[in-house]
Design a protein around this motif. Structure first.
Motif, PDB file in Angstrom:
ATOM      1  N   LYS A  62       0.839  -1.210   0.000  1.00 46.69           N
ATOM      2  CA  LYS A  62       0.000   0.000   0.000  1.00 46.69           C
ATOM      3  C   LYS A  62       0.870   1.254   0.000  1.00 46.69           C
ATOM      4  O   LYS A  62       1.903   1.289   0.683  1.00 46.69           O
ATOM      5  N   ILE A  86      -6.420  -6.625   2.833  1.00 49.49           N
ATOM      6  CA  ILE A  86      -6.225  -6.657   4.290  1.00 49.49           C
ATOM      7  C   ILE A  86      -6.873  -5.481   5.010  1.00 49.49           C
ATOM      8  O   ILE A  86      -6.722  -5.352   6.221  1.00 49.49           O
ATOM      9  N   MET A 120      -7.650 -13.499  11.554  1.00 53.88           N
ATOM     10  CA  MET A 120      -6.668 -12.424  11.362  1.00 53.88           C
ATOM     11  C   MET A 120      -6.848 -11.398  12.467  1.00 53.88           C
ATOM     12  O   MET A 120      -7.957 -11.190  12.960  1.00 53.88           O
ATOM     13  N   MET A 126       3.080  -7.718  11.925  1.00 51.58           N
ATOM     14  CA  MET A 126       3.448  -6.652  11.018  1.00 51.58           C
ATOM     15  C   MET A 126       4.941  -6.366  11.250  1.00 51.58           C
ATOM     16  O   MET A 126       5.602  -7.109  11.965  1.00 51.58           O
ATOM     17  N   SER A 127       5.449  -5.300  10.662  1.00 53.89           N
ATOM     18  CA  SER A 127       6.894  -5.041  10.786  1.00 53.89           C
ATOM     19  C   SER A 127       7.348  -4.999  12.245  1.00 53.89           C
ATOM     20  O   SER A 127       8.408  -5.517  12.585  1.00 53.89           O
ATOM     21  N   ARG A 186       2.085 -10.099   7.618  1.00 56.85           N
ATOM     22  CA  ARG A 186       1.785  -8.995   6.693  1.00 56.85           C
ATOM     23  C   ARG A 186       2.798  -7.880   6.940  1.00 56.85           C
ATOM     24  O   ARG A 186       2.641  -7.094   7.870  1.00 56.85           O
ATOM     25  N   ILE A 187       3.828  -7.831   6.116  1.00 56.10           N
ATOM     26  CA  ILE A 187       4.942  -6.920   6.374  1.00 56.10           C
ATOM     27  C   ILE A 187       5.007  -5.837   5.302  1.00 56.10           C
ATOM     28  O   ILE A 187       5.178  -6.139   4.116  1.00 56.10           O
ATOM     29  N   GLY A 188       4.897  -4.577   5.726  1.00 55.76           N
ATOM     30  CA  GLY A 188       4.960  -3.460   4.794  1.00 55.76           C
ATOM     31  C   GLY A 188       6.250  -2.679   4.919  1.00 55.76           C
ATOM     32  O   GLY A 188       7.192  -2.845   4.147  1.00 55.76           O
ATOM     33  N   SER A 189       6.309  -1.799   5.922  1.00 57.73           N
ATOM     34  CA  SER A 189       7.379  -0.796   5.968  1.00 57.73           C
ATOM     35  C   SER A 189       8.779  -1.393   6.069  1.00 57.73           C
ATOM     36  O   SER A 189       9.722  -0.806   5.541  1.00 57.73           O
ATOM     37  N   ARG A 195       6.042   4.771   5.149  1.00 62.62           N
ATOM     38  CA  ARG A 195       4.912   5.317   4.401  1.00 62.62           C
ATOM     39  C   ARG A 195       4.575   6.687   4.958  1.00 62.62           C
ATOM     40  O   ARG A 195       4.918   6.990   6.080  1.00 62.62           O
TER      41      ARG A 195
HETATM   42  C1  LIG Z   1      -0.306  -1.623   6.655  1.00 67.00           C
HETATM   43  C2  LIG Z   1      -0.712  -2.897   7.249  1.00 67.00           C
HETATM   44  C3  LIG Z   1       0.235  -3.890   7.553  1.00 67.00           C
HETATM   45  C4  LIG Z   1       1.730  -3.691   7.372  1.00 67.00           C
HETATM   46  O1  LIG Z   1       2.215  -2.870   8.402  1.00 67.00           O
HETATM   47  P1  LIG Z   1       3.766  -2.516   8.566  1.00 67.00           P
HETATM   48  O2  LIG Z   1       3.856  -2.013   9.944  1.00 67.00           O
HETATM   49  O3  LIG Z   1       4.075  -1.507   7.533  1.00 67.00           O
HETATM   50  O4  LIG Z   1       4.531  -3.766   8.358  1.00 67.00           O
HETATM   51  C5  LIG Z   1      -0.233  -5.082   8.059  1.00 67.00           C
HETATM   52  N1  LIG Z   1      -1.557  -5.295   8.272  1.00 67.00           N
HETATM   53  C6  LIG Z   1      -2.483  -4.372   8.001  1.00 67.00           C
HETATM   54  C7  LIG Z   1      -3.922  -4.683   8.263  1.00 67.00           C
HETATM   55  C8  LIG Z   1      -2.099  -3.147   7.486  1.00 67.00           C
HETATM   56  O5  LIG Z   1      -3.042  -2.229   7.212  1.00 67.00           O
END
Ligand SMILES: *Cc1c(COP(=O)(O)O)cnc(C)c1O
Length: 250
Positions: A42, A85, A184, A221-222, A237-240, A246
């Motif tokens: 995202k 998600i 989840m 998450m991260s 679920r890993i983003g940053s 972001r």
């Molecule tokens: C953005 C998001 C993530 C990823 O989060 P990070 O802290 O960036 O890893 C995971 N789960 C959901 C539901 C999110 O909205």
């Protein structure tokens, strides 16, 4: 071109670090089954998703329908699985099922109904002429029941209450075009992630007792992937930590 290869190197290094953290977390708790890594893209461009696919990523996550559908059609890589998600309005269900492999944020009966109708339409559209054939697995949308683990949560933040989870799982299981994959959650802000994920694991065990195939736990998450791995998460679920920081919204 030089810019693209620099970004590719950055993503590659970040992915390696995240995978090393997963290895270490697994070793720390003596786990052998490796969780799936969903890279949350995202706010980042389709070009990043293409680079991630080249680097071997197969699962990507998005939390807004418009952004996700634009990216999915622009990337057009059939080997990628798109995981939705984010909080989902029922009127977006039709769009989401056109690209998503799974929805991690099913938290109310109205959404189960909307996803079932949308997935049925999608199956009829894609499988024209074979309507009587038994449903193939790829025509089933994987659904996770999102649980709100924060007892003091403000309404509207997403997630069912723990006592609602079994009924939602049963409704998904009964929907012919949906598959109940599991549960989840997002760790509550300011709470202890280990404790929250422990409660999620208990809820998962209750769901599995009734629906043995619903074994998935989407958590981590991260900032809390180690706690999620220790609690038995099957999908992280890993983003940053893969893509970078972001903008502070969303
Ligand atoms: C953005 C998001 C993530 C990823 O989060 P990070 O802290 O960036 O890893 C995971 N789960 C959901 C539901 C999110 O909205």
């Amino acid at each position: 071109m030089a810019e693209g290869s620099q970004r590719r190197g950055e993503l590659e290094a970040n992915l390696r670090r995240v995978n090393e953290r997963i290895d270490a977390a697994m070793a720390a708790c003596g786990r052998t089954g490796r969780p799936s890594l969903i890279v949350v893209t995202k706010f980042f461009p389709a070009s990043d998703v293409r680079l991630l696919a080249e680097l071997g990523v197969r699962d990507v996550g998005e939390n807004r329908d418009q952004e996700a559908s634009e990216k999915a059609s622009s990337v057009g890589d059939r080997s990628l699985r798109w995981h939705f998600i984010g909080q989902l309005q029922s009127n977006k269900a039709r769009s989401v099922v056109s690209y998503a492999h799974s929805v991690h944020s099913v938290d109310r009966m109205g959404l189960v109904d909307a996803l079932q109708k949308a997935a049925q339409r999608e199956a009829e559209r894609g499988g024209a002429g074979e309507a009587s054939e038994e449903l193939r697995p790829r025509e089933l949308l994987d659904c996770f029941v999102q649980v709100n683990l924060d007892p003091n949560a403000a309404p509207g933040r997403g997630g069912a209450r723990p006592e609602e989870v079994q009924d939602l799982a049963a409704a998904i299981d009964a929907a012919p075009h949906l598959r109940i994959a599991g549960v989840m959650a997002v760790a509550p802000l300011g709470g202890v992630a280990r404790e929250a994920f422990g409660r999620l694991a208990d809820i998962s065990a209750e769901v599995k007792a009734r629906f043995p195939d619903a074994a998935a736990i989407s958590a981590g998450m991260s900032g809390d992937l180690e706690e999620a791995v220790a609690a038995g998460a099957t999908h992280l679920r890993i983003g940053s930590d893969v893509l970078g920081a972001r903008p502070p919204v969303g």
